[in-house]
Design a protein around this motif. Structure first.
Motif, PDB file in Angstrom:
ATOM      1  N   GLY A 196      88.467  21.812  19.925  1.00 37.00           N
ATOM      2  CA  GLY A 196      89.771  21.160  19.964  1.00 37.00           C
ATOM      3  C   GLY A 196      89.939  20.058  18.955  1.00 37.00           C
ATOM      4  N   ILE A 197      89.256  20.158  17.825  1.00 34.94           N
ATOM      5  CA  ILE A 197      89.304  19.121  16.792  1.00 34.94           C
ATOM      6  C   ILE A 197      90.031  19.677  15.573  1.00 34.94           C
ATOM      7  N   ALA A 198      91.102  19.054  15.185  1.00 34.51           N
ATOM      8  CA  ALA A 198      91.888  19.526  14.043  1.00 34.51           C
ATOM      9  C   ALA A 198      91.045  19.532  12.775  1.00 34.51           C
ATOM     10  N   GLY A 199      91.153  20.613  12.021  1.00 32.59           N
ATOM     11  CA  GLY A 199      90.448  20.708  10.757  1.00 32.59           C
ATOM     12  C   GLY A 199      89.002  21.126  10.858  1.00 32.59           C
ATOM     13  N   MET A 200      88.495  21.338  12.067  1.00 32.36           N
ATOM     14  CA  MET A 200      87.095  21.732  12.234  1.00 32.36           C
ATOM     15  C   MET A 200      86.911  23.172  11.738  1.00 32.36           C
ATOM     16  N   PRO A 201      85.891  23.442  10.913  1.00 33.69           N
ATOM     17  CA  PRO A 201      85.659  24.816  10.450  1.00 33.69           C
ATOM     18  C   PRO A 201      85.478  25.769  11.630  1.00 33.69           C
ATOM     19  N   GLY A 202      86.135  26.930  11.550  1.00 37.40           N
ATOM     20  CA  GLY A 202      86.060  27.881  12.644  1.00 37.40           C
ATOM     21  C   GLY A 202      85.272  29.124  12.335  1.00 37.40           C
ATOM     22  N   THR A 203      84.926  29.312  11.055  1.00 38.12           N
ATOM     23  CA  THR A 203      84.130  30.457  10.633  1.00 38.12           C
ATOM     24  C   THR A 203      83.071  29.982   9.651  1.00 38.12           C
ATOM     25  N   MET A 204      82.078  30.844   9.403  1.00 41.08           N
ATOM     26  CA  MET A 204      81.056  30.486   8.423  1.00 41.08           C
ATOM     27  C   MET A 204      81.685  30.300   7.053  1.00 41.08           C
ATOM     28  N   ALA A 205      82.667  31.115   6.718  1.00 41.69           N
ATOM     29  CA  ALA A 205      83.344  30.962   5.431  1.00 41.69           C
ATOM     30  C   ALA A 205      84.009  29.592   5.328  1.00 41.69           C
ATOM     31  N   ASP A 206      84.648  29.146   6.415  1.00 44.74           N
ATOM     32  CA  ASP A 206      85.268  27.816   6.410  1.00 44.74           C
ATOM     33  C   ASP A 206      84.225  26.735   6.144  1.00 44.74           C
ATOM     34  N   ALA A 207      83.083  26.868   6.806  1.00 44.11           N
ATOM     35  CA  ALA A 207      82.032  25.853   6.669  1.00 44.11           C
ATOM     36  C   ALA A 207      81.500  25.802   5.248  1.00 44.11           C
ATOM     37  N   LEU A 208      81.270  26.973   4.637  1.00 43.72           N
ATOM     38  CA  LEU A 208      80.695  27.013   3.301  1.00 43.72           C
ATOM     39  C   LEU A 208      81.715  26.642   2.234  1.00 43.72           C
TER      40      LEU A 208
END
Length: 283
Positions: free
Chosen positions: A27-39
């Motif tokens: 529930g945190i805005a902008g938090m990466p939701g996929t591995m692609a988002d994180a990388l």
């Protein structure tokens, strides 16, 4: 930090041994939701995930034993593999030690997750295992020097470069015997590079049906991870999420006499120090 992909929809998770933090449920805005988002998000995204791991909300915690993991990097842009990167492995296959890295590719259809079955097609019989250290690129990388190359690696994981040797050696191109469906189990976690200070000091092992078959160390690589990343980036632009599997040590079935190839029902486990163990059954 240990990042995972939660099957079947490949949501991003943070592995905490007894629990997995589902980043999408935080529930945190902008938090990466996929591995692609994180990388793709770089250092800022990884920092936000570390903060989440340090204080996860109860609603985001999943019991680890109830989570099915997919390949830790489920949609890499490129899968680059390195052949003959350990001298004893080259020797057991009757190959000369290469003077430059031997690069080949797999495609995304070859990806498999931990505990996922690996199907053996009827069109081949010479099935083999290969434990490997895999590096995952963390950002756009082009023509990087060896001394700076590891700064472009986001993290590391285990892989099993499953191979059909009869198809691999059918022509001068190895692709056919390498990229069959599910022939690259990848995981169980992506361990961020800050927890792997020296990728050239890692033990790696492979078991077939509980019997230790490969037992070596990445110190024995002919070309280091840094050299491989630098070399590849000289000729192609590497992007966040690209996967580089860095070769296997001696102990593969191809180097044995007699050669007793893997068959349906066999279970293969591969392990790299600090990166977990990856087990798959052949069917």
């Amino acid at each position: 930090m240990k990042l995972v992909s939660i099957a079947p929809d490949m949501r991003l998770g943070i592995w905490l041994d007894d629990a997995v933090v589902d980043s999408s449920a935080a529930g945190i805005a902008g938090m990466p939701g996929t591995m692609a988002d994180a990388l793709n998000g770089g250092a800022a995204a990884l920092d936000s995930l570390r903060n989440l791991a340090a204080d996860p909300p109860e609603a985001a915690l999943l019991p680890a034993d109830q989570v099915t993991l997919g390949p830790c990097v489920p949609q890499p842009g490129k899968i680059i593999c390195v052949g003959l990167n350990y001298a004893k492995h080259a020797a057991e296959g009757g190959q000369a030690i290469p003077e430059t890295p031997v690069l080949f590719s797999k495609f995304n259809n070859s990806l498999a997750g931990p505990d996922e079955d690996v199907p053996l097609p009827a069109g081949a019989v010479e099935y083999d295992y290969e434990v490997e250290l895999t590096a995952v690129i963390g950002g756009t990388t082009r023509d990087v020097g060896v001394e700076d190359a590891l700064n472009h690696v986001a993290g590391y994981c285990c892989s099993n470069d499953v191979s059909a040797r009869d198809l691999q050696m059918l022509t001068g191109q190895w692709l056919l015997g390498k990229t069959l469906d599910k022939f690259l189990p990848l995981g169980p976690w992506l361990v961020t590079s800050d927890e792997v200070p020296d990728p050239q000091a890692l033990g790696l092992r492979c078991w077939l049906n509980g019997e230790l078959r490969q037992d070596s160390n990445t110190a024995d690589m002919i070309f280091s991870v840094a050299e491989i990343v630098s070399y590849a980036s000289r000729y192609m632009t590497l992007e966040a999420g690209d996967v580089i599997s860095t070769g296997t040590p001696e102990g593969v079935i191809m180097g044995m006499d007699p050669r007793v190839w893997m068959v349906a029902g066999d279970v293969v486990s591969v392990e790299v120090d600090g990166l977990g163990r990856l087990t798959n059954r052949l069917v």
